[in-house]
Design an enzyme around this catalytic site. Structure first.
Site, short mmCIF file in Angstrom:
data_model
loop_
_atom_site.label_atom_id
_atom_site.label_comp_id
_atom_site.label_asym_id
_atom_site.label_seq_id
_atom_site.Cartn_x
_atom_site.Cartn_y
_atom_site.Cartn_z
N HIS A 122 0.87 -1.20 0.00
CA HIS A 122 0.00 0.00 0.00
C HIS A 122 0.90 1.24 0.00
O HIS A 122 1.73 1.40 -0.88
CB HIS A 122 -0.95 -0.09 1.20
CG HIS A 122 -2.10 0.87 1.22
ND1 HIS A 122 -2.42 1.71 0.19
CD2 HIS A 122 -3.03 1.11 2.18
CE1 HIS A 122 -3.48 2.42 0.52
NE2 HIS A 122 -3.88 2.09 1.72
N HIS B 215 -2.23 -1.91 -9.83
CA HIS B 215 -3.24 -1.28 -8.98
C HIS B 215 -4.50 -2.12 -9.04
O HIS B 215 -4.86 -2.66 -10.07
CB HIS B 215 -3.54 0.14 -9.47
CG HIS B 215 -4.17 0.99 -8.41
ND1 HIS B 215 -5.52 0.97 -8.16
CD2 HIS B 215 -3.63 1.85 -7.52
CE1 HIS B 215 -5.79 1.80 -7.16
NE2 HIS B 215 -4.66 2.35 -6.75
N ASP C 68 2.87 5.59 -6.56
CA ASP C 68 4.10 5.47 -5.76
C ASP C 68 5.36 5.37 -6.61
O ASP C 68 6.47 5.43 -6.07
CB ASP C 68 4.00 4.22 -4.87
CG ASP C 68 2.94 4.41 -3.80
OD1 ASP C 68 2.05 3.55 -3.67
OD2 ASP C 68 2.98 5.46 -3.13
C1 SDX Z 1 -1.42 2.26 -3.34
O1 SDX Z 1 -6.12 0.80 -3.47
C2 SDX Z 1 -5.66 2.02 -3.62
O2 SDX Z 1 -6.34 2.94 -4.06
C3 SDX Z 1 -4.23 2.21 -3.13
C4 SDX Z 1 -3.57 3.54 -3.46
C5 SDX Z 1 -4.22 4.68 -2.73
O3 SDX Z 1 -4.11 5.82 -3.19
O4 SDX Z 1 -4.74 4.44 -1.61
O5 SDX Z 1 -3.66 3.79 -4.86
C6 SDX Z 1 -2.10 3.56 -3.06
O6 SDX Z 1 -1.39 1.42 -2.48
C7 SDX Z 1 -0.86 2.03 -4.71
C8 SDX Z 1 -0.27 0.57 -4.88
C9 SDX Z 1 1.16 0.57 -4.31
N1 SDX Z 1 1.66 -0.79 -4.23
C10 SDX Z 1 2.66 -1.22 -5.03
O7 SDX Z 1 3.15 -0.55 -5.95
C11 SDX Z 1 3.17 -2.62 -4.71
C12 SDX Z 1 3.33 -3.42 -6.01
N2 SDX Z 1 1.98 -3.63 -6.57
C13 SDX Z 1 1.31 -4.82 -6.19
O8 SDX Z 1 1.70 -5.57 -5.15
C14 SDX Z 1 -0.13 -4.93 -6.68
O9 SDX Z 1 -0.17 -4.48 -7.97
C15 SDX Z 1 -1.20 -4.25 -5.86
C16 SDX Z 1 -1.13 -4.63 -4.43
C17 SDX Z 1 -1.11 -2.78 -6.00
C18 SDX Z 1 -2.58 -4.69 -6.42
O10 SDX Z 1 -2.66 -6.04 -6.21
P1 SDX Z 1 -3.93 -6.91 -6.70
O11 SDX Z 1 -4.96 -6.06 -7.34
O12 SDX Z 1 -4.34 -7.75 -5.55
O13 SDX Z 1 -3.30 -7.75 -7.85
P2 SDX Z 1 -2.64 -9.15 -7.60
O14 SDX Z 1 -1.67 -9.07 -6.46
O15 SDX Z 1 -3.73 -10.16 -7.54
O16 SDX Z 1 -1.80 -9.31 -8.94
C19 SDX Z 1 -2.44 -9.74 -10.14
C20 SDX Z 1 -1.30 -10.34 -10.96
C21 SDX Z 1 -0.50 -11.39 -10.20
O17 SDX Z 1 0.12 -12.22 -11.19
P3 SDX Z 1 -0.47 -13.74 -11.36
O18 SDX Z 1 -0.51 -14.35 -9.97
O19 SDX Z 1 -1.84 -13.54 -11.96
O20 SDX Z 1 0.52 -14.42 -12.28
O21 SDX Z 1 -0.35 -9.30 -11.27
C22 SDX Z 1 0.90 -9.60 -10.66
C23 SDX Z 1 0.61 -10.61 -9.55
O22 SDX Z 1 1.76 -11.41 -9.32
N3 SDX Z 1 1.38 -8.34 -10.11
C24 SDX Z 1 2.63 -7.93 -10.17
C25 SDX Z 1 2.63 -6.66 -9.60
N4 SDX Z 1 1.40 -6.35 -9.19
C26 SDX Z 1 0.62 -7.41 -9.49
N5 SDX Z 1 3.74 -8.52 -10.69
C27 SDX Z 1 4.88 -7.80 -10.60
N6 SDX Z 1 4.96 -6.57 -10.06
C28 SDX Z 1 3.87 -5.97 -9.55
N7 SDX Z 1 3.95 -4.77 -9.03
#
Ligand code: SDX
Length: 441
Positions: free
Chosen positions: A281, A320, A376
């Site tokens: 997050h 996201h 971020d």
């Molecule tokens: C914020 O929700 C909000 O509004 C949050 C926010 C706010 O203003 O409050 O916008 C702020 O938290 C922004 C997000 C910051 N986090 C990151 O940058 C961390 C890296 N990103 C992820 O961990 C992920 O993308 C999330 C947590 C942001 C979203 O996760 P989801 O929607 O639960 O997606 P998921 O984990 O189910 O991923 C779906 C697929 C997976 O691959 P498969 O299992 O299908 O093969 O996408 C892949 C994940 O492995 N994936 C990534 C990835 N994010 C998702 N692979 C590599 N790098 C990434 N960053």
């Protein structure tokens, strides 16, 4: 389209807009009304095999497809990359507004007129000081305590300085806590930073604006008056605007859930700080910088990307839950980088970030998963250029998000449909086991 009617809770239901559910276990059918494109999960409880059944429940781990509330604070369109605070596009607010004006908009629902803005600004400015005991409280932390841990603790501790804050139904008392929270977050954040640096705490300077005062509390040394660079102050104000709210994200949901127990707003906001601290997050901005430093040179990017695709780690700052094309905030922040680097000189990590973004946006792994830079990805580069230590990055997210958290908390408190949050579960454990004395185990 059938005739539209307003439901008792303000929703819109159209007579013909229902779902017909057939329970194949019994052959029975059920008409479930659609309201604003949703069905009430409690309507499923009518679907039973025998009368004594609990009824059907919905199951939605991480709430991937569950609306927890009605809200008029922030509108997101993940496919179109649209973000609006109270209906105003984020691009216009970032260009024309200030964070304090946006905080007023989020809390009150309308932009302030000149008199309202002056009163609001004066109220916030005159509430920036904290009780002197807060200093000794923060001094109790180790010198290298993470500032988010100190912020989490000190926000919660504020509830002990304002015991009447638990009178959440009293509009005047509630409003005063909202003012205090927005006003004091930068002070608590700056005190945590100064504690880490081993430097004396700097008190608020009420002659400076909100971002300028924060920079003064962070960086003022022996000079009589800290003079913030207006370009850096404005860049920070834009970052504060962009981070102010984001509908029902993890930390806002935590504030709403904890607030639903009718605890005081300081304790509810402390829950939001705790959730934001997580690397998935708000903690992501800190992890982005650490990731860029680890990559170190553009030549190392292909190996790093290969590691991500093998699942060894995530590309922090990408992806996201809602935005599946682009995060409008990332676009604005990337532009703000140029303004800041004009003053501070280009951050060498920017080159790696731009190359990383370029490669990722062309790579099938990321394209297929709709992974784009989020808020971020670039913000940390600006924070670093502003000489903020990486540990402070998420604190810089928590400061502005306080106005979003508290606006959502206020909306939840007054929402007649809301009650204490208490989800159900699917029980998967053992049942009816007899106790075995330890001698027989
Ligand atoms: C914020 O929700 C909000 O509004 C949050 C926010 C706010 O203003 O409050 O916008 C702020 O938290 C922004 C997000 C910051 N986090 C990151 O940058 C961390 C890296 N990103 C992820 O961990 C992920 O993308 C999330 C947590 C942001 C979203 O996760 P989801 O929607 O639960 O997606 P998921 O984990 O189910 O991923 C779906 C697929 C997976 O691959 P498969 O299992 O299908 O093969 O996408 C892949 C994940 O492995 N994936 C990534 C990835 N994010 C998702 N692979 C590599 N790098 C990434 N960053």
């Amino acid at each position: 389209m059938g005739t539209e009617e307003q439901t008792e809770t303000g929703g819109v239901a159209t007579a013909s807009e229902t779902l017909t559910i057939t329970d194949n276990r019994t052959g029975k059918t059920y008409e479930v009304p659609l309201e604003d494109g949703t069905i009430r999960a409690t309507a499923l409880r009518d679907i039973k095999v025998k009368e004594s059944d609990f009824g059907v429940m919905s199951y939605d781990p991480a709430f991937m497809n569950t609306a927890s509330c009605r809200s008029a604070v922030t509108y997101l369109d993940g496919e179109a990359g649209v973000l609006e605070y109270r209906g105003y596009p984020i691009e216009q607010l970032a260009e024309h507004s200030t964070y304090l004006e946006v905080a007023y908009l989020l809390v009150h629902g309308e932009l302030p007129n000149a008199k309202q803005l002056e009163e609001w600004t004066n109220k916030i400015t005159t509430h920036t000081f904290v009780h002197e005991n807060v200093k000794s409280f923060i001094q109790g932390f180790r010198y290298d305590a993470h500032p988010m841990g100190m912020l989490l603790a000190s926000v919660g501790a504020l509830s002990t300085f304002y015991p009447d804050a638990n009178q959440i139904k009293d509009p005047e008392i509630r409003y005063l806590q909202i003012i205090r929270l927005i006003a004091k977050m930068p002070t608590l954040a700056a005190f945590a930073y100064r504690h880490n640096m081993g430097q004396p705490y700097v008190y608020p300077d009420n002659e400076l604006d909100y971002p300028g005062n924060f920079l003064s509390m962070l960086f003022k040394m022996s000079e009589l008056k800290y003079e913030p660079d207006p370009r850096l102050s404005r860049a920070l104000d834009i970052l504060f605007i962009l981070h102010a709210d984001h509908e029902q994200n993890c930390s806002t949901s935590a504030v709403r859930a904890v607030g639903s127990s009718q605890v005081d707003p300081y304790s509810a906001v402390a829950a939001g700080v705790a959730a934001l601290y997580g690397p998935l997050h708000g903690g992501a901005n800190e992890q982005v910088l650490r990731m860029l430093r680890r990559i170190e040179r553009k030549e190392n990017i292909p190996d790093f990307i290969a590691g991500v695709k093998e699942g060894k780690e995530r590309l922090m700052g990408f992806g996201h839950r809602v935005y599946k094309n682009h995060d409008p905030r990332a676009t604005i922040i990337k532009k703000a980088c140029d303004d800041v680097f004009e003053v501070t000189g280009v951050n060498p990590l920017l080159e790696i970030a731009i190359e990383l973004e370029k490669i990722a946006l062309e790579d099938e792994y990321f394209v297929k998963r709709k992974l784009y830079p989020n808020v971020d990805f670039y913000s940390g580069l600006i924070y670093e250029a502003l000489h903020m230590p990486v540990g402070m990055f998420t604190v810089l997210f928590a400061i502005p998000r306080t106005s979003g958290w508290i606006s959502q908390w206020l909306e939840m408190i007054d929402d007649k449909e809301q009650k204490i949050a208490r989800p159900r579960q699917i029980y998967t454990g053992e049942r009816n086991r007899d106790y075995i004395p330890v001698s027989q185990r």
